[in-house]
Design a protein around this motif. Structure first.
Motif, short mmCIF file in Angstrom:
data_model
loop_
_atom_site.label_atom_id
_atom_site.label_comp_id
_atom_site.label_asym_id
_atom_site.label_seq_id
_atom_site.Cartn_x
_atom_site.Cartn_y
_atom_site.Cartn_z
N GLU A 1 -19.31 2.59 -15.87
CA GLU A 1 -18.85 1.44 -15.10
C GLU A 1 -19.46 0.16 -15.67
O GLU A 1 -20.64 0.14 -16.05
N GLU B 1 -9.77 2.30 -16.90
CA GLU B 1 -9.09 2.22 -15.60
C GLU B 1 -8.43 3.55 -15.26
O GLU B 1 -7.22 3.64 -15.06
N GLU C 1 -13.10 -6.76 -17.53
CA GLU C 1 -12.09 -5.90 -18.15
C GLU C 1 -12.04 -6.11 -19.66
O GLU C 1 -11.96 -5.15 -20.43
N ASP D 1 -14.05 2.54 -15.04
CA ASP D 1 -13.83 1.62 -16.15
C ASP D 1 -13.63 2.37 -17.47
O ASP D 1 -12.73 2.08 -18.25
N ARG E 1 -15.13 -4.62 -21.19
CA ARG E 1 -15.01 -3.16 -21.15
C ARG E 1 -14.17 -2.65 -22.32
O ARG E 1 -14.52 -1.65 -22.96
#
Length: 414
Positions: free
Chosen positions: A319, A294, A272, A303, A275
């Motif tokens: 992703e 998200e 996360e 993502d 990302r």
């Protein structure tokens, strides 16, 4: 319309000549009062060149147009088909336009290569459409032989476009020497002005050289591709322009490369957090698109999702995954295609973060395993050292193709 150059040396010399002419247009007062460093920056920005790149894997073939040609019947054809000698025969065929997105300075397409192939298949016409960023090759097909057309198309690209792209190393050398050339040309002009003032003073004439601030011109920044959402009457749902897709992939790849060089950006960060660093690079880059993380889509949360601001339609999905081996690689593709994609999603990316030291082995695994996947359609080539282009299809429709870019970045734990 760009001027056509018969040699590369002529082109680069003309580029320097244009720069010298721009310096010569400055008045003496401007030369003596302008901020020299800032002006050299301006010249370097204005006259440097961006190498050209043609994205062959994103080829687009437009609907053929019927054409005719009338020719005098030769003796062999007359005897074979029972025509009268010297009669006129009308042949029917197709005009076919094949286009490829490109980036870089279009003027480079108008510079004759130092070496080129004579003979073989060729396009009837090559057109550079700067407004759409596409290179368009026009062919004539008279025998309806699809295999021959495809061979001719490949050979024509190799023989005619390939040699044009060999200018890029020379462009890099030109750019690397440009600042010193600009400085030398400006200094030459400045010395002329100083010499003239010295002469005026020697004959008791006061030169007009009162200091004042001269603004440095600005160069219009090269435009980031507009979202370019194609809204065609027969396809009302927005889709991403090819140039924007290429720009997104390059932005993500360069961001990953930059992070590889700075361990502090990835050490102790989970999927996360990593990302979010990529989202940060995409945010505010495109005026008519928004980037979210998200985001719910179909059966799960993606993502990274890029949406058209006007319609809220998906343009691009990515992703992010920590690399956990071949089995998890296949499962990541399953998750993306089975849970997140709809018939409206056609451009997606999988990014893998590799923590171990066998990075090259991981790249080989990706190349070996991707074609084995049940949704695989074709391999489109390697875009970068660790970025691979594929065409997959949706689980529910074999004809619904999806551009899938698979990237890998090396983020070791220590």
């Amino acid at each position: 319309m760009h001027k056509t150059y018969d040699s590369r040396s002529e082109f680069f010399e003309d580029r320097i000549r244009q720069m010298a002419q721009e310096i010569a247009r400055l008045s003496k007062s401007e030369v003596l009062n302008i901020n020299e460093d800032e002006y050299i920056d301006y010249l370097e920005n204005k006259f440097s060149l961006t190498p050209i790149k043609v994205y062959r894997d994103m080829e687009e073939i437009r609907e053929p147009r019927k054409i005719q040609r009338e020719m005098q019947c030769d003796p062999y054809t007359a005897a074979m088909y029972g025509y009268r000698q010297n009669s006129r025969v009308v042949y029917e065929g197709y005009e076919i336009k094949v286009s490829y997105p490109f980036e870089g300075d279009a003027v480079l397409f108008f510079v004759r290569p130092n070496t080129f192939t004579i003979g073989g298949a060729s396009a009837k016409q090559i057109h550079v459409d700067e407004s759409t960023g596409r290179l368009i090759l026009t062919y004539e097909c008279w025998d309806n032989d699809s295999e021959q057309f495809n061979r001719d198309k490949v050979n024509a690209f190799n023989n005619e476009i390939g040699p044009l792209l060999t200018i890029n190393p020379e462009v890099e050398r030109f750019n690397s020497n440009l600042r010193s050339r600009a400085s030398a040309e400006f200094q030459k002009r400045k010395n002329q002005c100083l010499s003239e003032n010295a002469f005026f003073r020697a004959i008791n004439v006061s030169p007009n050289d009162v200091p004042y601030k001269v603004p440095v011109p600005t160069v219009k920044k090269k435009q980031v591709p507009h979202p370019g959402v194609k809204r065609q009457e027969y396809k009302p749902y927005p889709s991403m322009d090819d140039r924007m897709y290429v720009d997104i992939l390059q932005t993500l790849y360069r961001a990953g490369q930059a992070m590889e060089r700075k361990p502090s950006t990835y050490i102790n960060k989970d999927e996360e957090a990593l990302r979010d660093l990529f989202i940060f690079r995409l945010e505010d880059r495109y005026d008519s698109a928004t980037v979210t993380g998200e985001t719910f889509n179909f059966g799960g949360k993606t993502d990274i999702c890029l949406k058209d601001s006007a319609t809220n339609a998906n343009l691009f999905i990515a992703e992010c995954k920590i690399w956990h081996g071949p089995k998890a690689f296949g499962e990541a593709i399953d998750q993306l295609f089975d849970r997140y994609l709809t018939v409206r999603d056609s451009k997606v990316t999988l990014m893998f973060f590799v923590a171990g030291n066998e990075f090259n082995s991981v790249l080989e695994t990706i190349k070996q395993e991707a074609p084995k996947h049940k949704y695989f359609a074709s391999y489109k080539g390697k875009r970068e050292q660790s970025s691979f282009s594929y065409m997959f299809h949706l689980p529910t429709d074999l004809e619904q193709k999806v551009f899938l870019e698979i990237m890998a970045f090396h983020f070791p734990k220590a």
